[in-house]
Design an enzyme around this catalytic site. Structure first.
Site, PDB file in Angstrom:
ATOM      1  N   ASP A 139       0.828  -1.204   0.000  1.00 12.53           N
ATOM      2  CA  ASP A 139       0.000   0.000   0.000  1.00 12.53           C
ATOM      3  C   ASP A 139       0.866   1.260   0.000  1.00 12.53           C
ATOM      4  OD1 ASP A 139      -2.757   1.159   0.532  1.00 12.53           O
ATOM      5  OD2 ASP A 139      -1.686   1.956   2.254  1.00 12.53           O
ATOM      6  N   GLU A 143       1.131  -0.642  -5.094  1.00  8.71           N
ATOM      7  CA  GLU A 143       0.044   0.329  -5.238  1.00  8.71           C
ATOM      8  C   GLU A 143       0.714   1.693  -5.208  1.00  8.71           C
ATOM      9  OE1 GLU A 143      -3.384   2.986  -3.674  1.00  8.71           O
ATOM     10  OE2 GLU A 143      -1.654   2.431  -2.481  1.00  8.71           O
TER      11      GLU A 143
END
Ligand code: GLC
Length: 620
Positions: free
Chosen positions: A275, A317
């Site tokens: 993330d 990401e």
């Protein structure tokens, strides 16, 4: 033969049976890892001791890796392109919305198999902060499942059942920040200096103000600024104030997070969605995104995975401009992540619909370089986040347009303005002249929610199918977002939940709709129409290796502006009409339309929002 201290520390804790394998992997990846870590942390006084301790901890996690996962590692090492096949299909869902609990998700495995899913991304399910927690993206304990969703035993049971069904579990690994009630944050609040050093903490506003001069803002409305008053000063918090960024300049952060990732891998998680990777390293005078050290950290994690758990995939990401994206996949000599979200492609697909033209989409494709070996883009139509328009700034300006005005227009369009069919919401921006992001479910953005006639409904479904067709045929690992396969519309209930009301991303985070699911075979229902057409595309895709992630792709520039024409290899072409008007395209030679088996010779007229997958020659 390797005989350095670093390898020895790892080997020392391994049983004899694993040594030959470990030696082989170390021979390739240890020099890379050492170089990266020396570059990042070599200046620290106790670097050698730290490195030795890291290697010993990796050795312990290697030894603890369950046998079935070690077998998977070996298979995938022998077949490093396993995830590039056109048979791979992803699905992404919140545990609580899709199955209620991890055990409930396991009950949905037959449904996933029915769709042909081989990769399941479950949004954050580890123990999260109480109260507001950004949909689980504020983790208080990486070693424990969120109690409302299940237990660690349930997680192992789920990964086992998924693996038996040929489905890899992907979990978020939120490595940029932790919740303000994570053990490190609590210890830091209690005055522990080592814990405080895990964060970026400043005694006064001097440094925060200097950094702020060049930093962007992720949530300018609900969480303005990048620093939060805490620990007697200011703590770096890129996202919400309760998400404290970790200090990767501190080697203790790196080694703790690397071990955390491997402990999760040993519970059977096969893919990690890393993330917010762009934010891992901060540098004054920059936007503190995409810094070289952030890439070195990711490359070091990759080398560690390649040594201890090579069956595991890392997925970046990084919602960044197209030109910054390829670096996250590394190169043949500097491996980084295996998979990266292609957010520019996703956003450009929606922009093409709003403009009824493919100029920006083509520019994105031109800016998308050939992949390094054993790596792929991730293609998608929607996800749990907003459609961020700013990643397209360069492409939106390429034809001389004012990018801000152009993207702001798209944002207004998807918020339903300017005669649009969409029912969405602009995200984090009240300024109609600026572009930030758009929220809403794919079906609602494509016009289904506001369709007031059969004809409007049919067009909305076609738009939805078109974007899915792009994701499935582009050459990537496509990931469906829960509910889109059933054309689920916006969920407005978040407005009544105080902890969610300020964040319109909850529009696209609905509960799985059982009624639509039951109607998935009903040709008279929009859920059934979407589901059946998607299944047809998925099945067709599986039959054509020209649609694999690593098969060549060429943009065909002879198509009208509204049509995207992509050749996949020598024998396969996809044509997609992004406009509400019919479009003509001249074909050279004879082709078979894979969707309906018809033979095409010469010109083809694409109906509004139609898509064709053509194979050279007449196979019928
Ligand atoms: C990622 C997630 C997003 C979250 C943010 C902070 O961008 O996709 O949902 O808010 O990270 O963790």
């Amino acid at each position: 033969m390797l005989s350095n201290v670093m390898s020895d520390r790892l080997l020392a804790v391994l049983p004899d049976a694993l040594r030959a394998q470990a030696l082989r992997r170390l021979a390739v990846h240890e020099p890379v890892l050492r170089k990266l870590l020396a570059g990042l942390y070599g200046q620290q006084a106790d670097f050698d001791a730290w490195l030795g301790a890291l290697m010993a901890s990796l050795g312990e996690l290697y030894a603890a890796r369950p046998a079935p996962l070690r077998e998977l590692d070996a298979q995938r090492e022998a077949q490093p392109e396993w995830f590039l096949s056109q048979r791979m299909l992803g699905y992404c869902a919140y545990v609580q919305n899709f199955g209620g609990t991890l055990n409930g998700v396991a009950e949905r495995i037959p449904y996933l198999r029915e769709m042909g899913v081989s990769y399941l991304h479950l949004l954050p399910f580890l123990r999260a902060r109480e109260g507001e927690n950004d949909g689980g993206f504020a983790v208080s304990d990486f070693d424990d499942v969120e109690p409302a969703l299940g237990s660690n035993a349930d997680l192992v049971a789920l990964t086992t059942r998924l693996r038996e069904a040929g489905i890899s579990l992907c979990s978020d690994f939120i490595l940029n920040h932790v919740a303000d009630d994570h053990a490190w944050a609590l210890a830091a609040k209690a005055g522990d200096e080592q814990a405080r050093a895990m964060f970026l903490c400043y005694p006064d506003r001097e440094m925060p103000d200097r950094y702020e001069r060049t930093l962007g803002q992720v949530f300018p409305q609900v969480a303005p600024g990048n620093f939060t008053p805490a620990l007697g000063g200011w703590v770096w918090s890129t996202f919400y104030p309760y998400q404290w960024d970790l200090n990767y300049a501190n080697p203790a952060v790196f080694s703790a997070m690397a071990a955390t990732l491997l402990r999760l891998a040993n519970r059977g998680i096969e893919v990690f969605r890393l993330d917010s990777t762009a934010f891992l390293w901060k540098r004054e005078g920059t936007n503190s995104m995409n810094q070289p050290e952030a890439h070195q950290i990711l490359q070091a994690l990759r080398a560690i995975v390649d040594i201890v758990a090579p069956g595991v995939l890392l997925k970046a990401e990084a919602i960044v401009p197209t030109r910054e994206l390829p670096a996250y996949l590394g190169s043949a000599d500097a491996r980084e992540c295996h998979i990266a979200y292609h957010s520019s492609l996703m956003a450009a697909g929606w922009l093409a619909l709003s403009e009824q033209g493919t100029g920006v989409l083509r520019e994105v494709i031109r800016n998308t370089p050939t992949l390094p070996p054993s790596a792929t883009w991730l293609s998608y139509v929607r996800c749990h986040d907003d459609i961020g328009w700013n990643v397209l700034r360069a492409e939106a300006a390429a034809d001389g347009s004012d990018a801000t005005a152009r993207l702001a227009r798209a944002s207004r369009f998807f918020a339903g303005a300017e005669g649009s069919y969409a029912a969405g919401a602009a995200f984090q921006s009240t300024d109609p002249n600026a572009a930030h992001g758009s929220n809403g479910s794919a079906a609602s953005l494509a016009g289904l929610e506001r369709a007031d006639s059969e004809a409007a409904r049919a067009l909305a479904l076609r738009r939805l199918q078109l974007l899915h067709g792009l994701a499935l045929s582009f050459g990537a690992l496509p990931v469906l977002y829960m509910g889109d396969e059933l054309a689920m519309e916006n969920d407005y209930s978040y407005r009544h939940r105080p902890q969610h009301a300020m964040d319109s991303r909850w529009l696209q985070r609905p509960l799985f709709d059982q009624a639509r699911w039951r109607a998935r075979d009903d040709a008279g229902d929009s859920a059934g129409q979407m589901y059946q057409s998607l299944l047809r595309m998925v099945r067709l895709r599986r039959q054509h290796d020209a649609l694999a992630a690593n098969a060549p792709r060429t943009l065909l520039d002879d198509a009208p502006d509204a049509v995207l024409a992509l050749a996949r290899g020598e024998r396969f072409v996809t044509l997609m009409n992004f406009s509400g008007e019919p479009q003509a395209y001249a074909l050279q030679g004879r082709w078979t339309d894979c969707m309906d088996g018809s033979i095409l010779d010469g010109a083809l007229t694409l109906a509004p929002y139609a898509m064709h997958w053509l194979e050279r020659g007449a196979t019928a």
